[in-house]
Write a protein that holds these residues in place. Sequence first.
Motif, short mmCIF file in Angstrom:
data_model
loop_
_atom_site.label_atom_id
_atom_site.label_comp_id
_atom_site.label_asym_id
_atom_site.label_seq_id
_atom_site.Cartn_x
_atom_site.Cartn_y
_atom_site.Cartn_z
N MET A 207 -17.31 6.47 -1.06
CA MET A 207 -16.06 7.17 -0.83
C MET A 207 -15.16 6.34 0.09
O MET A 207 -13.98 6.19 -0.19
CB MET A 207 -16.35 8.54 -0.22
CG MET A 207 -15.12 9.36 0.10
SD MET A 207 -15.49 10.99 0.78
CE MET A 207 -15.93 10.57 2.45
N HIS A 208 -15.73 5.80 1.15
CA HIS A 208 -14.91 5.03 2.10
C HIS A 208 -14.36 3.75 1.49
O HIS A 208 -13.28 3.31 1.86
CB HIS A 208 -15.71 4.74 3.37
CG HIS A 208 -15.86 5.93 4.25
ND1 HIS A 208 -16.29 5.84 5.55
CD2 HIS A 208 -15.65 7.25 4.04
CE1 HIS A 208 -16.32 7.04 6.09
NE2 HIS A 208 -15.95 7.91 5.19
N LEU B 111 -18.34 6.52 -10.43
CA LEU B 111 -18.52 6.48 -8.98
C LEU B 111 -17.25 6.95 -8.27
O LEU B 111 -17.33 7.69 -7.28
CB LEU B 111 -18.91 5.07 -8.53
CG LEU B 111 -19.10 4.86 -7.03
CD1 LEU B 111 -20.14 5.81 -6.45
CD2 LEU B 111 -19.49 3.40 -6.76
N PHE B 112 -16.10 6.56 -8.77
CA PHE B 112 -14.83 7.00 -8.19
C PHE B 112 -14.72 8.53 -8.25
O PHE B 112 -14.38 9.18 -7.25
CB PHE B 112 -13.67 6.34 -8.93
CG PHE B 112 -12.33 6.91 -8.57
CD1 PHE B 112 -11.76 6.65 -7.33
CD2 PHE B 112 -11.63 7.72 -9.46
CE1 PHE B 112 -10.53 7.19 -6.98
CE2 PHE B 112 -10.41 8.26 -9.13
CZ PHE B 112 -9.85 7.99 -7.88
N ARG B 113 -15.02 9.11 -9.40
CA ARG B 113 -14.92 10.57 -9.53
C ARG B 113 -15.91 11.27 -8.62
O ARG B 113 -15.59 12.30 -8.01
CB ARG B 113 -15.10 10.98 -10.99
CG ARG B 113 -13.90 10.57 -11.86
CD ARG B 113 -13.94 11.17 -13.25
NE ARG B 113 -15.12 10.80 -14.02
CZ ARG B 113 -15.25 9.68 -14.73
NH1 ARG B 113 -14.26 8.80 -14.77
NH2 ARG B 113 -16.35 9.44 -15.41
N ALA C 205 -13.39 16.01 -1.62
CA ALA C 205 -12.97 17.41 -1.71
C ALA C 205 -13.97 18.33 -1.01
O ALA C 205 -13.57 19.25 -0.28
CB ALA C 205 -12.79 17.81 -3.18
N GLN C 206 -15.26 18.09 -1.20
CA GLN C 206 -16.28 18.91 -0.55
C GLN C 206 -16.23 18.78 0.97
O GLN C 206 -16.54 19.72 1.69
CB GLN C 206 -17.67 18.53 -1.05
CG GLN C 206 -17.92 18.90 -2.49
CD GLN C 206 -19.16 18.22 -3.06
OE1 GLN C 206 -19.77 17.34 -2.44
NE2 GLN C 206 -19.53 18.60 -4.27
N GLY D 149 -10.11 10.26 -14.44
CA GLY D 149 -9.76 10.09 -13.03
C GLY D 149 -8.36 10.61 -12.74
O GLY D 149 -8.14 11.27 -11.72
N GLN D 150 -7.41 10.31 -13.61
CA GLN D 150 -6.05 10.82 -13.44
C GLN D 150 -6.04 12.35 -13.44
O GLN D 150 -5.39 12.97 -12.60
CB GLN D 150 -5.14 10.30 -14.56
CG GLN D 150 -4.81 8.84 -14.44
CD GLN D 150 -3.95 8.35 -15.60
OE1 GLN D 150 -3.80 9.02 -16.62
NE2 GLN D 150 -3.40 7.16 -15.44
#
Length: 190
Positions: free
Chosen positions: A1-2, A38-40, A47-48, A105-106
């Motif tokens: 994520m980072h 991985l991005f999703r 979000a969590q 992703g979009q």
Amino acid sequence: MHVFWRWGYSEASIDRLTEGTGLGRSSLYGTFGDKSTLFRKSLERYAQTYHPRYDRALSGPHPSPSAVVAAYLRVTLNRIADPTVPDGCLLTVSAAQFPALDAEGQAMVRAMIDGVRAMLEQALLAAGADGQEAAELALCTLATNKSLAVLSRAGFSNEDLETVAAAAARVPGKPSGGSSSRAVGLPGHN
């Protein structure tokens, strides 16, 4: 994520992702399949982690729409000031790189932004805004949130960011003499 948060989707190379996750290339692909997946997953984790903070801030009761805006932007400022995370906002960085994302992703980025907007609108309605005012203030507050993220990445001080947030929280209220776009004479709206 980072890694996605710091570099954005386009610059989050496989080398950066393996370094950030501590996984080798084959383990990364074996676990997540590809960079887009991985991005999703990173967006889901974001979000969590952060949406419950906004939910709590907006749960109210709030005495006015201004108080809703102030509560929402306080969460943003606290996240930006956190030294353990990259500057800005993963959702903002992702929206800025929207064309580089695959369709899934979009759709996910847009759904998350729309969800935040709806959450804001409901809180503003609960604080006494009428429907049009709530819709306009939700969009304006969302835009302020995104601009705070961009300004923080550009090195603006926390004091500058606090000034933006405080000014945005003073704005709520119906403009006199019609819709806000006509009231300020924006091009194409006269």
